[in-house]
Design a protein around this motif. Structure first.
Motif, PDB file in Angstrom:
ATOM      1  N   ARG A   1     100.262  30.125  44.015  1.00 36.04           N
ATOM      2  CA  ARG A   1     101.221  30.260  42.920  1.00 36.04           C
ATOM      3  C   ARG A   1     101.809  31.669  42.802  1.00 36.04           C
ATOM      4  O   ARG A   1     102.262  32.070  41.740  1.00 36.04           O
ATOM      5  N   SER A   2     101.757  32.426  43.883  1.00 35.81           N
ATOM      6  CA  SER A   2     102.318  33.775  43.901  1.00 35.81           C
ATOM      7  C   SER A   2     103.331  33.887  45.026  1.00 35.81           C
ATOM      8  O   SER A   2     103.280  33.144  45.996  1.00 35.81           O
TER       9      SER A   2
ATOM     10  N   PRO B   1     103.546  31.548  48.729  1.00 36.82           N
ATOM     11  CA  PRO B   1     102.170  31.513  48.211  1.00 36.82           C
ATOM     12  C   PRO B   1     101.138  31.329  49.329  1.00 36.82           C
ATOM     13  O   PRO B   1     101.425  30.711  50.360  1.00 36.82           O
TER      14      PRO B   1
ATOM     15  N   LYS C   1     104.209  45.123  42.544  1.00 37.65           N
ATOM     16  CA  LYS C   1     105.106  44.601  41.514  1.00 37.65           C
ATOM     17  C   LYS C   1     106.528  45.011  41.874  1.00 37.65           C
ATOM     18  O   LYS C   1     106.752  45.850  42.738  1.00 37.65           O
TER      19      LYS C   1
ATOM     20  N   SER D   1     108.536  39.593  42.297  1.00 35.01           N
ATOM     21  CA  SER D   1     107.197  39.074  42.591  1.00 35.01           C
ATOM     22  C   SER D   1     106.724  38.232  41.422  1.00 35.01           C
ATOM     23  O   SER D   1     107.216  38.374  40.301  1.00 35.01           O
ATOM     24  N   ARG D   2     105.775  37.364  41.735  1.00 35.50           N
ATOM     25  CA  ARG D   2     105.136  36.558  40.692  1.00 35.50           C
ATOM     26  C   ARG D   2     103.684  36.402  41.078  1.00 35.50           C
ATOM     27  O   ARG D   2     103.359  36.214  42.258  1.00 35.50           O
ATOM     28  N   GLY D   3     102.803  36.496  40.117  1.00 33.94           N
ATOM     29  CA  GLY D   3     101.388  36.297  40.364  1.00 33.94           C
ATOM     30  C   GLY D   3     100.757  37.487  41.053  1.00 33.94           C
ATOM     31  O   GLY D   3     101.242  38.613  40.964  1.00 33.94           O
ATOM     32  N   GLU D   4      99.669  37.210  41.758  1.00 32.21           N
ATOM     33  CA  GLU D   4      98.900  38.270  42.404  1.00 32.21           C
ATOM     34  C   GLU D   4      99.438  38.537  43.806  1.00 32.21           C
ATOM     35  O   GLU D   4      99.353  37.694  44.692  1.00 32.21           O
ATOM     36  N   VAL D   5      99.982  39.748  44.002  1.00 33.34           N
ATOM     37  CA  VAL D   5     100.489  40.181  45.298  1.00 33.34           C
ATOM     38  C   VAL D   5      99.821  41.522  45.588  1.00 33.34           C
ATOM     39  O   VAL D   5      99.925  42.452  44.798  1.00 33.34           O
TER      40      VAL D   5
ATOM     41  N   THR E   1      99.550  37.167  49.335  1.00 32.38           N
ATOM     42  CA  THR E   1      99.907  36.463  48.112  1.00 32.38           C
ATOM     43  C   THR E   1      98.842  35.408  47.846  1.00 32.38           C
ATOM     44  O   THR E   1      98.330  34.791  48.774  1.00 32.38           O
TER      45      THR E   1
END
Length: 162
Positions: A68-69, A85, A52, A36-40, A65
């Protein structure tokens, strides 16, 4: 000396209980977050939790998401779903036991996803479905992407490649 032994056994008992409860949580899950990346965020049962890598996912989870996530979800049959995203995906149903009763329904509410199917779609393709606001799709391939553009599903020329 007796206090130390009882403290040791109490600690051992608590660790064993934690392992059993973690195994029970894993057993109830549909899969887990492998990247994962960013806010999920996962919404379920009136609550929310940040997702995460290594977190479990469940039937009825609504995965969101932000821009940018993204999240890569691996399901119990080995399928991998990348939630793009600005997307919302609901895991409506995901039951895999290697039998004819296996069934999955994923609901892409908004945004996009990429799917690499697992064992279920290979053995019971008629039971693996992706729902969108405009269509219910049966899966016949091993890899596909869906991107919603307003009220329609985008065609290949409209997809942005990351």
């Amino acid at each position: 000396m007796m206090i130390l032994k009882s403290g040791f056994f109490l600690s051992l008992f608590l660790v064993a209980g934690l392992a059993v409860s973690t195994a029970a949580v894993a057993e109830d899950s549909s899969g887990m977050v492998v990247a994962s990346r960013g806010e999920v965020i996962a919404l379920s049962n009136g609550g929310s939790r940040e997702l995460k890598q290594g977190d479990f996912i469940y039937v009825s989870d609504e995965i969101l998401t932000s821009s940018r996530s993204f999240a890569v979800l691996q399901f119990t049959d080995g399928a991998k779903v990348t939630v793009r995203p600005d997307s919302t995906l609901i895991i409506e149903q995901y039951l895999y036991a290697g039998t004819d009763d296996d069934e999955a329904t994923l609901n892409l509410v908004s945004g996009g996803l990429r799917v690499i199917t697992g064992a279920m779609a290979k053995s019971n393709p008629e039971n693996y479905k992706v729902r969108t606001p405009v269509a219910l799709m049966g899966v016949r391939g091993t890899e596909f992407s869906i991107m919603l553009c307003g009220d329609t599903v985008c065609d290949e020329g409209e997809l942005e490649m990351d």
